[in-house]
Design an enzyme around this catalytic site. Structure first.
Site, short mmCIF file in Angstrom:
data_model
loop_
_atom_site.label_atom_id
_atom_site.label_comp_id
_atom_site.label_asym_id
_atom_site.label_seq_id
_atom_site.Cartn_x
_atom_site.Cartn_y
_atom_site.Cartn_z
N ALA A 3 0.86 -1.18 0.00
CA ALA A 3 0.00 0.00 0.00
C ALA A 3 0.90 1.23 0.00
CB ALA A 3 -0.89 -0.01 1.23
N GLY A 31 0.66 -5.08 1.02
CA GLY A 31 -0.58 -5.15 0.24
C GLY A 31 -0.36 -5.78 -1.13
N GLU A 40 -0.51 -9.39 -0.50
CA GLU A 40 -1.93 -9.69 -0.20
C GLU A 40 -2.78 -9.67 -1.47
OE1 GLU A 40 -1.97 -6.59 2.79
OE2 GLU A 40 -2.42 -8.05 4.36
N GLU A 43 5.18 -5.12 6.85
CA GLU A 43 4.49 -4.04 7.57
C GLU A 43 5.08 -3.81 8.96
OE1 GLU A 43 3.02 -6.51 5.91
OE2 GLU A 43 1.24 -5.81 4.83
N1 DAK Z 1 4.59 3.15 -0.72
C1 DAK Z 1 4.98 4.33 -1.27
N2 DAK Z 1 6.09 4.48 -2.01
C2 DAK Z 1 6.87 3.40 -2.19
C3 DAK Z 1 6.55 2.15 -1.63
C4 DAK Z 1 5.33 2.04 -0.87
N3 DAK Z 1 4.90 0.89 -0.34
N4 DAK Z 1 7.50 1.28 -1.97
C5 DAK Z 1 8.40 1.96 -2.71
N5 DAK Z 1 8.01 3.24 -2.84
C6 DAK Z 1 8.70 4.31 -3.58
C7 DAK Z 1 9.93 4.78 -2.82
O1 DAK Z 1 9.58 5.70 -1.81
C8 DAK Z 1 10.74 5.40 -3.93
O2 DAK Z 1 10.19 6.66 -4.22
P1 DAK Z 1 11.16 7.97 -4.42
O3 DAK Z 1 11.99 8.04 -3.19
O4 DAK Z 1 11.96 7.64 -5.65
O5 DAK Z 1 10.21 9.11 -4.61
C9 DAK Z 1 10.42 4.50 -5.12
O6 DAK Z 1 9.20 3.83 -4.80
C10 DAK Z 1 11.50 3.45 -5.35
O7 DAK Z 1 11.70 2.76 -4.12
P2 DAK Z 1 13.16 2.56 -3.47
O8 DAK Z 1 14.08 3.67 -3.84
O9 DAK Z 1 12.95 2.30 -2.01
O10 DAK Z 1 13.63 1.23 -4.23
P3 DAK Z 1 14.61 0.11 -3.71
O11 DAK Z 1 14.83 -0.79 -4.88
O12 DAK Z 1 15.81 0.71 -3.04
O13 DAK Z 1 13.80 -0.68 -2.57
C11 DAK Z 1 11.87 -1.80 -1.65
C12 DAK Z 1 12.70 -1.41 -2.92
C13 DAK Z 1 10.59 -2.48 -2.14
C14 DAK Z 1 12.66 -2.80 -0.81
C15 DAK Z 1 11.55 -0.54 -0.83
O14 DAK Z 1 11.01 0.44 -1.69
C16 DAK Z 1 10.58 -0.77 0.28
O15 DAK Z 1 10.94 -1.32 1.32
N6 DAK Z 1 9.32 -0.39 0.08
C17 DAK Z 1 8.28 -0.49 1.09
C18 DAK Z 1 7.82 -1.91 1.25
C19 DAK Z 1 6.76 -2.02 2.35
O16 DAK Z 1 7.01 -1.70 3.50
N7 DAK Z 1 5.59 -2.44 1.97
C20 DAK Z 1 4.45 -2.59 2.89
C21 DAK Z 1 3.70 -1.29 2.95
S1 DAK Z 1 2.35 -1.33 4.15
C22 DAK Z 1 -5.31 -2.07 3.94
C23 DAK Z 1 -4.90 -2.80 2.87
C24 DAK Z 1 -3.54 -3.00 2.66
C25 DAK Z 1 -2.61 -2.45 3.52
C26 DAK Z 1 -3.04 -1.72 4.59
C27 DAK Z 1 -4.39 -1.52 4.80
N8 DAK Z 1 -6.71 -1.85 4.14
C28 DAK Z 1 -7.70 -2.56 3.34
C29 DAK Z 1 -7.16 -0.93 5.14
C30 DAK Z 1 -1.21 -2.69 3.23
C31 DAK Z 1 -0.20 -2.09 3.87
C32 DAK Z 1 1.14 -2.13 3.28
O17 DAK Z 1 1.37 -2.70 2.25
#
Ligand code: DAK
Length: 257
Positions: free
Chosen positions: A65, A108, A111, A131
């Site tokens: 997400a 997400g 998921e 998360e």
């Molecule tokens: N959200 C927003 N931006 C993201 C992102 C994300 N999840 N993942 C990556 N980006 C963005 C980065 O901020 C970066 O943007 P800029 O800095 O260039 O503006 C760009 O994408 C490239 O990412 P990186 O520079 O970080 O790329 P790397 O190759 O170095 O790293 C990575 C890739 C995937 C390991 C890293 O980006 C990362 O750790 N990303 C976050 C992964 C994460 O934590 N995902 C879980 C998010 S929480 C719900 C339904 C679903 C959910 C919640 C509620 N409801 C129905 C209520 C779900 C929650 C989640 O998924």
């Protein structure tokens, strides 16, 4: 602005939806999820489509997400946005839905892939529920679907450490159906879709419903549900065609009637 690309007749009877926020690794913002729900509902109603493939790009299926969109929200904001209804509608897609996953399928994104009926992964795919690393926990079925798919010990490790698993680990654990080189993962998903598209769409829909019921009920009720859907297939012309074709030693031509 469109965050997805929909190709209804990507191949005969097969539609393709591509998540299309490449710079953000296909982070699932609210707009994207709304567009995805609308596209799936539209394709579900389209009689010329029998199977839907959902994909991202080589680097990311979806990295979760959109953290930037969520970061400042309160619990009540989240409650009012009611994103769950969007996810629930996506889950209710009646046609077979195949995720073609390459690169990151995180949070997400993982998921969403698990919401699909099957997953074809490229060798570079990485699955994770990270998360916990940003102070929350899975919210769109991760603790439930992952646990059912790969078992408690492995799900617990992924959810509590946030560590990713590789495509081959995901295959060994039963999370994905196939792992293939990155150059051909979409084609492999198409091959799988073509096999399903050649079947009676009525039988496919009823069978999908019945398999999904296995996750929601105890055995006795599940068997009862299966039996009713089994009987229902005998109300279709496709059942007559399928069995007649077998007897006549020819390929069946299913009409979805
Ligand atoms: N959200 C927003 N931006 C993201 C992102 C994300 N999840 N993942 C990556 N980006 C963005 C980065 O901020 C970066 O943007 P800029 O800095 O260039 O503006 C760009 O994408 C490239 O990412 P990186 O520079 O970080 O790329 P790397 O190759 O170095 O790293 C990575 C890739 C995937 C390991 C890293 O980006 C990362 O750790 N990303 C976050 C992964 C994460 O934590 N995902 C879980 C998010 S929480 C719900 C339904 C679903 C959910 C919640 C509620 N409801 C129905 C209520 C779900 C929650 C989640 O998924």
């Amino acid at each position: 602005m469109s965050f997805i690309k929909v190709t209804p007749e990507y191949r005969p009877q097969i539609a393709l939806i591509e998540l299309n926020r490449p710079k953000e690794l296909n982070a699932l913002n609210l707009e994207l999820m709304g567009q995805l729900r609308d596209a799936l509902q539209e394709l579900d109603k389209n009689d010329t489509i029998r199977v839907i493939i959902l994909t991202g790009n080589e680097k990311a299926f979806a990295a979760g997400a959109d953290i930037k969109q969520m970061a400042g929200k309160s619990a009540i904001d989240m409650l009012n946005i009611d994103q769950f209804s969007t996810w629930d509608q996506i889950r209710k897609t009646r046609k077979p839905l195949i995720a073609a996953v390459s690169g990151f399928a995180l949070g997400g994104g993982c998921e969403l892939a698990m919401t699909c009926d099957m997953i074809v992964a490229s060798e570079t795919a990485k699955f994770g529920q990270p998360e916990i690393k940003i102070g929350v926990m899975p919210g769109a079925g991760g603790t439930q679907r992952l646990t059912r798919a790969i078992g408690k010990a492995r799900a617990m490790e992924m959810v509590l450490t946030g560590e990713f698993i590789s495509a081959y680990e995901a295959k060994a654990y039963g999370l994905v159906n196939k792992v293939v080189p990155v150059e051909v993962y979409l084609e492999e998903a198409v091959r799988l879709a073509q096999k399903i598209a050649a079947m009676s769409p009525i039988a496919a829909r009823l069978a999908k419903e019945a398999v999904n019921r296995a996750f929601e009920t105890h055995l006795d009720e599940g068997l009862h549900f299966e039996r009713k859907n089994f009987y229902l297939t005998f109300a279709s012309e496709d059942q007559k065609e399928g069995m007649q074709a077998f007897i006549e030693k020819r390929q069946p031509k299913y009409k979805g009637k």
